[in-house]
Design a protein around this motif. Structure first.
Motif, PDB file in Angstrom:
ATOM      1  N   LEU A 158       6.868  13.468   1.773  1.00  0.00           N
ATOM      2  CA  LEU A 158       6.994  12.667   1.188  1.00  0.00           C
ATOM      3  C   LEU A 158       5.744  12.955  -0.201  1.00  0.00           C
ATOM      4  CD1 LEU A 158       8.459  10.555   3.495  1.00  0.00           C
ATOM      5  CD2 LEU A 158       9.224  11.506   1.265  1.00  0.00           C
ATOM      6  N   PRO A 159       5.558  11.970  -1.329  1.00  0.00           N
ATOM      7  CA  PRO A 159       4.231  11.842  -1.796  1.00  0.00           C
ATOM      8  C   PRO A 159       3.291  11.238  -0.776  1.00  0.00           C
ATOM      9  CG  PRO A 159       6.316  11.762  -3.265  1.00  0.00           C
ATOM     10  CD  PRO A 159       6.887  12.002  -1.458  1.00  0.00           C
ATOM     11  N   GLN A 160       2.278  10.782  -1.484  1.00  0.00           N
ATOM     12  CA  GLN A 160       1.037   9.891  -1.095  1.00  0.00           C
ATOM     13  C   GLN A 160       2.032   7.962  -1.451  1.00  0.00           C
ATOM     14  OE1 GLN A 160      -2.473   8.932   0.177  1.00  0.00           O
ATOM     15  NE2 GLN A 160      -1.430  11.385   1.092  1.00  0.00           N
ATOM     16  N   TYR A 161       2.315   7.415  -0.644  1.00  0.00           N
ATOM     17  CA  TYR A 161       2.431   6.042  -0.101  1.00  0.00           C
ATOM     18  C   TYR A 161       1.223   5.177  -1.664  1.00  0.00           C
ATOM     19  CZ  TYR A 161       6.007   6.222   3.124  1.00  0.00           C
ATOM     20  OH  TYR A 161       7.277   6.766   4.141  1.00  0.00           O
ATOM     21  N   GLU A 162       2.339   4.325  -2.039  1.00  0.00           N
ATOM     22  CA  GLU A 162       1.896   2.338  -2.640  1.00  0.00           C
ATOM     23  C   GLU A 162       3.313   1.942  -2.778  1.00  0.00           C
ATOM     24  OE1 GLU A 162      -1.055   2.752  -4.595  1.00  0.00           O
ATOM     25  OE2 GLU A 162      -1.612   4.596  -4.648  1.00  0.00           O
ATOM     26  N   VAL A 163       2.009   0.994  -3.012  1.00  0.00           N
ATOM     27  CA  VAL A 163       2.884  -0.503  -2.895  1.00  0.00           C
ATOM     28  C   VAL A 163       3.420  -1.353  -4.192  1.00  0.00           C
ATOM     29  CG1 VAL A 163       2.850  -2.956  -1.442  1.00  0.00           C
ATOM     30  CG2 VAL A 163       1.516  -1.091  -0.916  1.00  0.00           C
ATOM     31  N   LEU A 164       4.800  -1.880  -4.207  1.00  0.00           N
ATOM     32  CA  LEU A 164       5.492  -2.576  -5.030  1.00  0.00           C
ATOM     33  C   LEU A 164       5.790  -3.852  -4.263  1.00  0.00           C
ATOM     34  CD1 LEU A 164       5.837   0.178  -6.238  1.00  0.00           C
ATOM     35  CD2 LEU A 164       8.637  -0.500  -7.169  1.00  0.00           C
ATOM     36  N   GLY A 165       5.135  -4.819  -5.036  1.00  0.00           N
ATOM     37  CA  GLY A 165       5.658  -6.449  -4.596  1.00  0.00           C
ATOM     38  C   GLY A 165       5.963  -7.613  -5.275  1.00  0.00           C
ATOM     39  N   LYS A 166       6.033  -8.506  -4.562  1.00  0.00           N
ATOM     40  CA  LYS A 166       6.552  -9.943  -5.420  1.00  0.00           C
ATOM     41  C   LYS A 166       5.804 -10.951  -5.414  1.00  0.00           C
ATOM     42  CE  LYS A 166      10.705 -10.841  -6.060  1.00  0.00           C
ATOM     43  NZ  LYS A 166      12.377 -11.179  -6.279  1.00  0.00           N
ATOM     44  N   GLY A 167       5.551 -11.701  -6.488  1.00  0.00           N
ATOM     45  CA  GLY A 167       4.264 -12.707  -6.316  1.00  0.00           C
ATOM     46  C   GLY A 167       3.291 -12.309  -7.057  1.00  0.00           C
ATOM     47  N   LYS A 168       2.127 -13.348  -6.780  1.00  0.00           N
ATOM     48  CA  LYS A 168       1.436 -12.780  -7.102  1.00  0.00           C
ATOM     49  C   LYS A 168       0.187 -11.389  -6.716  1.00  0.00           C
ATOM     50  CE  LYS A 168      -3.860 -14.843  -5.768  1.00  0.00           C
ATOM     51  NZ  LYS A 168      -4.677 -13.828  -5.529  1.00  0.00           N
ATOM     52  N   ALA A 169      -0.148 -11.142  -7.607  1.00  0.00           N
ATOM     53  CA  ALA A 169      -0.554  -9.381  -7.333  1.00  0.00           C
ATOM     54  C   ALA A 169      -1.686  -9.156  -6.232  1.00  0.00           C
ATOM     55  CB  ALA A 169      -0.977  -8.494  -8.642  1.00  0.00           C
ATOM     56  N   PRO A 170      -1.946  -8.953  -5.341  1.00  0.00           N
ATOM     57  CA  PRO A 170      -2.817  -8.750  -4.557  1.00  0.00           C
ATOM     58  C   PRO A 170      -4.494  -7.430  -4.741  1.00  0.00           C
ATOM     59  CG  PRO A 170      -1.599  -7.229  -3.839  1.00  0.00           C
ATOM     60  CD  PRO A 170      -1.208  -7.524  -4.946  1.00  0.00           C
ATOM     61  N   ASN A 171      -4.920  -8.313  -6.274  1.00  0.00           N
ATOM     62  CA  ASN A 171      -6.004  -7.137  -6.887  1.00  0.00           C
ATOM     63  C   ASN A 171      -7.005  -7.632  -5.708  1.00  0.00           C
ATOM     64  OD1 ASN A 171      -4.922  -7.018  -9.341  1.00  0.00           O
ATOM     65  ND2 ASN A 171      -4.625  -9.299  -9.384  1.00  0.00           N
ATOM     66  N   ASP A 172      -7.500  -8.407  -4.594  1.00  0.00           N
ATOM     67  CA  ASP A 172      -8.609  -8.110  -4.014  1.00  0.00           C
ATOM     68  C   ASP A 172      -7.880  -7.957  -2.722  1.00  0.00           C
ATOM     69  OD1 ASP A 172     -10.340  -8.936  -6.045  1.00  0.00           O
ATOM     70  OD2 ASP A 172      -9.568 -10.995  -5.578  1.00  0.00           O
ATOM     71  N   LEU A 173      -8.840  -7.330  -1.603  1.00  0.00           N
ATOM     72  CA  LEU A 173      -8.069  -6.840  -0.182  1.00  0.00           C
ATOM     73  C   LEU A 173      -7.756  -7.865   0.023  1.00  0.00           C
ATOM     74  CD1 LEU A 173     -10.664  -3.885   0.126  1.00  0.00           C
ATOM     75  CD2 LEU A 173      -8.377  -3.916  -0.708  1.00  0.00           C
ATOM     76  N   SER A 174      -8.314  -9.041   0.500  1.00  0.00           N
ATOM     77  CA  SER A 174      -7.678 -10.502   0.486  1.00  0.00           C
ATOM     78  C   SER A 174      -6.771 -11.060   0.259  1.00  0.00           C
ATOM     79  CB  SER A 174      -9.374 -11.748   0.675  1.00  0.00           C
ATOM     80  OG  SER A 174      -9.554 -11.920  -0.755  1.00  0.00           O
ATOM     81  N   ASP A 175      -6.329 -10.534  -0.570  1.00  0.00           N
ATOM     82  CA  ASP A 175      -5.137 -11.193  -1.443  1.00  0.00           C
ATOM     83  C   ASP A 175      -3.698 -10.337  -0.359  1.00  0.00           C
ATOM     84  OD1 ASP A 175      -6.327 -12.715  -3.069  1.00  0.00           O
ATOM     85  OD2 ASP A 175      -6.177 -11.040  -4.742  1.00  0.00           O
ATOM     86  N   TRP A 176      -4.031  -9.640   0.580  1.00  0.00           N
ATOM     87  CA  TRP A 176      -2.691  -9.186   1.633  1.00  0.00           C
ATOM     88  C   TRP A 176      -2.809 -10.245   2.320  1.00  0.00           C
ATOM     89  CZ3 TRP A 176      -0.192  -5.517   0.293  1.00  0.00           C
ATOM     90  CH2 TRP A 176      -0.175  -4.151  -0.925  1.00  0.00           C
TER      91      TRP A 176
END
Length: 346
Positions: free
Chosen positions: A152-170
């Motif tokens: 399996l290739p490296q993972y990335e994340v897809l999501g809905k709503g506000k994009a987590p541009n800062d680590l605190s947004d997670w």
């Protein structure tokens, strides 16, 4: 006239030989039909095994048949180990984080930030690990033997709503991510979810999920996550997982030696086809993502902070939690040893 008669006799002999398989089979053997259990639809993860199926039929003139049953026809994703135990089928795909307590050593594949980003290194490391005593022992408990990694290739994340541009947004986001990847996301304040792949899009539709980590990019498209998402991470690369292929031990040992040899000699072919399929999907899917979704790219400083918070702490926790079950430190060290061997050979 005599020459024509001889040619006709030779042609008749050729037809007869072809009908009996004498000319078509490079590998002689009995008729064997193998069923492999898989969830979801045909995709890059299964392309290598489909190629193996084609080759088995060709090399044995149809005597050794391998058929993949999709969509959980034989067993659901979390039940494939049970099916192998009771000899319900001859092989299956398994995802380690669907049942972490059942394959604790296999969870090493899901630890974050392992040195598996280079496809050649990844292939070498996983191939070696599939022969590691701890990995083999995990499957023996379920009447199974490791066959080939899903790479399996490296993972990335897809999501809905506000994009987590800062680590605190997670903070507080409900993220579908299993194993050590899920633990890494928890270090950012996310809430880990371990849904089977086939249930993820529905969870988005019901508002029960905010984001999902999958092998980039093929799995997001295979399970239609991109149709539910608003944004995607492009360089988070928190790690990967292991959705590999295993065989029923009883069924494998019952095969004639020439069929066993055929299977083991074609592991590299399976992995090569897998990697080519992933690459082809990326070429097709990346433009689609960039046209329809917001792209999230993290700075080197943000990535370094993420690795510091969710790298070694997660490794240490995993090793400590499993040290009494198997040689967790030795298995973890083997990952890095094999990676160094692969890099030195390049």
């Amino acid at each position: 006239m005599k020459k024509i008669k001889n040619l006709l006799c030779a042609a008749a002999a050729l037809v007869s030989a072809s009908a009996t398989g004498a000319l078509g089979a490079n590998i002689d053997g009995p008729k064997v039909f193998w069923k492999l259990s898989m969830w979801g639809n045909p995709r890059a993860l299964s392309d290598g095994m489909e190629k193996l199926s084609e080759l088995a039929a060709k090399e044995t003139d149809g005597n050794f048949q391998i058929k993949i049953f999709y969509g959980g026809q034989l067993a659901q994703a979390r039940e494939n180990l049970d099916g192998l135990t009771v000899n319900a089928f001859e092989g299956a795909a398994i995802c380690n984080f669907y049942h972490p307590g059942r394959n604790p050593a296999w969870m090493v594949f899901s630890l974050p930030f392992l040195p598996l980003g280079d496809p050649k290194v990844d292939r070498y490391v996983r191939s070696k690990l599939f022969e590691h005593p701890a990995i083999v022992a995990d499957m023996e408990r379920w009447n199974a033997i490791p066959y080939v990694s899903g790479l399996l290739p490296q993972y990335e994340v897809l999501g809905k709503g506000k994009a987590p541009n800062d680590l605190s947004d997670w903070e507080g986001l409900r993220v579908r991510a299993g194993g050590g990847l899920g633990s890494a996301m928890e270090k950012l304040g996310a809430v880990k979810q371990t849904l089977p792949a086939g249930e993820t899009a529905i969870a988005f539709q019901r508002g029960a999920l905010d984001a999902a980590a999958f092998p980039y990019t093929y799995a997001h498209v295979a399970f239609k996550i991109h149709e539910e998402a608003d944004w995607f991470t492009s360089n988070l690369a928190p790690g990967t997982s292991e959705c590999g292929w295993v065989f029923n031990k009883t069924a494998y040992e019952a095969l004639p030696p020439q069929y066993q040899e055929f299977l083991m000699n074609n592991r590299d072919l399976v992995m090569q086809v897998e990697q080519e399929a992933y690459a082809a999907q990326d070429q097709k899917n990346l433009p689609l993502f960039e046209e329809s979704l917001t792209k999230v790219t993290y700075s080197d400083e943000q990535l370094a902070e993420f690795r510091e918070r969710a790298g070694k702490p997660v490794w240490d926790e995993w090793i400590n939690a499993n040290k009494d079950k198997f040689d967790a430190q030795g298995l973890f060290d083997a990952v890095w040893q094999y990676a160094e061997e692969a890099k030195a050979a390049q």
